[in-house]
Design a protein around this motif. Sequence first.
Motif, PDB file in Angstrom:
ATOM      1  N   SER A   1       0.813  -1.216   0.000  1.00  0.00           N
ATOM      2  CA  SER A   1       0.000   0.000   0.000  1.00  0.00           C
ATOM      3  C   SER A   1       0.848   1.268   0.000  1.00  0.00           C
ATOM      4  N   GLY A   2       0.661   2.098  -1.039  1.00  0.00           N
ATOM      5  CA  GLY A   2       1.340   3.384  -1.122  1.00  0.00           C
ATOM      6  C   GLY A   2       2.816   3.324  -1.424  1.00  0.00           C
ATOM      7  N   ALA A   3       3.359   2.151  -1.768  1.00  0.00           N
ATOM      8  CA  ALA A   3       4.795   2.031  -2.029  1.00  0.00           C
ATOM      9  C   ALA A   3       5.174   2.781  -3.307  1.00  0.00           C
ATOM     10  N   ASP A   4       6.400   3.247  -3.347  1.00  0.00           N
ATOM     11  CA  ASP A   4       6.886   3.901  -4.560  1.00  0.00           C
ATOM     12  C   ASP A   4       7.020   2.911  -5.711  1.00  0.00           C
ATOM     13  N   ALA A   5       7.381   1.664  -5.395  1.00  0.00           N
ATOM     14  CA  ALA A   5       7.546   0.656  -6.440  1.00  0.00           C
ATOM     15  C   ALA A   5       7.180  -0.714  -5.925  1.00  0.00           C
ATOM     16  N   LEU A   6       6.648  -1.532  -6.829  1.00  0.00           N
ATOM     17  CA  LEU A   6       6.359  -2.939  -6.561  1.00  0.00           C
ATOM     18  C   LEU A   6       7.073  -3.760  -7.623  1.00  0.00           C
ATOM     19  N   VAL A   7       7.992  -4.625  -7.180  1.00  0.00           N
ATOM     20  CA  VAL A   7       8.692  -5.537  -8.088  1.00  0.00           C
ATOM     21  C   VAL A   7       7.952  -6.869  -8.045  1.00  0.00           C
ATOM     22  N   HIS A   8       7.398  -7.278  -9.190  1.00  0.00           N
ATOM     23  CA  HIS A   8       6.486  -8.420  -9.200  1.00  0.00           C
ATOM     24  C   HIS A   8       6.862  -9.408 -10.300  1.00  0.00           C
ATOM     25  N   THR A   9       6.881 -10.692  -9.950  1.00  0.00           N
ATOM     26  CA  THR A   9       7.093 -11.740 -10.945  1.00  0.00           C
ATOM     27  C   THR A   9       5.804 -11.939 -11.746  1.00  0.00           C
ATOM     28  N   VAL A  10       5.956 -12.296 -13.034  1.00  0.00           N
ATOM     29  CA  VAL A  10       4.769 -12.373 -13.899  1.00  0.00           C
ATOM     30  C   VAL A  10       4.880 -13.510 -14.914  1.00  0.00           C
ATOM     31  N   ILE A  11       3.710 -14.017 -15.318  1.00  0.00           N
ATOM     32  CA  ILE A  11       3.642 -14.977 -16.412  1.00  0.00           C
ATOM     33  C   ILE A  11       2.591 -14.518 -17.418  1.00  0.00           C
ATOM     34  N   ARG A  12       2.770 -14.951 -18.655  1.00  0.00           N
ATOM     35  CA  ARG A  12       1.772 -14.689 -19.709  1.00  0.00           C
ATOM     36  C   ARG A  12       0.847 -15.896 -19.784  1.00  0.00           C
ATOM     37  N   LYS A  13      -0.300 -15.803 -19.124  1.00  0.00           N
ATOM     38  CA  LYS A  13      -1.226 -16.935 -19.108  1.00  0.00           C
ATOM     39  C   LYS A  13      -1.724 -17.263 -20.511  1.00  0.00           C
ATOM     40  N   ASP A  14      -1.864 -16.232 -21.354  1.00  0.00           N
ATOM     41  CA  ASP A  14      -2.367 -16.463 -22.707  1.00  0.00           C
ATOM     42  C   ASP A  14      -1.404 -17.313 -23.524  1.00  0.00           C
ATOM     43  N   LEU A  15      -0.101 -17.235 -23.216  1.00  0.00           N
ATOM     44  CA  LEU A  15       0.890 -18.028 -23.935  1.00  0.00           C
ATOM     45  C   LEU A  15       1.117 -19.392 -23.290  1.00  0.00           C
TER      46      LEU A  15
END
Length: 275
Positions: free
Chosen positions: A186-200
Amino acid sequence: MIEITLLGTGSPMVDANRAGPSTLVRAGDALFLVDCGRGVLQRAAAVGVGAANLTAVLLTHLHSDHITDLNDVITTRWVTTFVRSPLPIIGPPGTRAVVDGLLTALAPDISYRIAHHADITEPPALEVYEYTEGPVWDQDGVTIRVAPTDHRPVEPTIAFRVEYDGASVVLAGDSVPCDTLDQLSSGADALVHTVIRKDLVTLVPQQRLKDILDYHSSVEQAGATAARAGVGTLVLTHYVPPLAPGQEDQWRALAAGEFGGRIELGDDLLTVQVG
């Protein structure tokens, strides 16, 4: 100001261009290594950082791709530097058992080096701390707290929030959307997040690969998490499948459909400053 450098943006899938999951966070004079994927010290060397420079290692969870080179960090700091202060390693419950197991596996090497070098008389100096929530660090103006995330059946898993001089960065690790991550971010300057492409990923025939869909966030879900938390910048990493050249706009658009703020994604060694 806090500086974020994506040392490794890859995944368990071996990629000649992407090291394993790892992020370097610089806050003041402190350097925190978040996760230790394959090739982490080589990537760190590219930005002038060595094992001796690390203030602490932070582990979001104990999946193999996130701790592959923890043994290299431990050994390199011990053998090739003259730092004798203990290296703090902060992670979820189970971290101590992993570190003990690594030291057992390294026992022959440790004995060889102690026998060979007169100035090396003790095994690597480490301090292991296990947490699932709450404050975990408060030194030199830097505070860190953690909260549980949802990467089941991998559990417990945690995310870190690093704060310094009014700036804040959250490192989510692997997780599906959950209230605790929203609250920590909440309210952070940045969020580093892992991600996947579900469509692929849904296009592949192997069920084992499709299994990752139920415990990782999609690009869209990461964007929605950033939007709910009201963060300033969303930094995407740990791309599955690997982010291919020319696809950047596609990935960014998927996140932008949920999040209206700044979106950063790219290759290993991408550096983002916030605060």
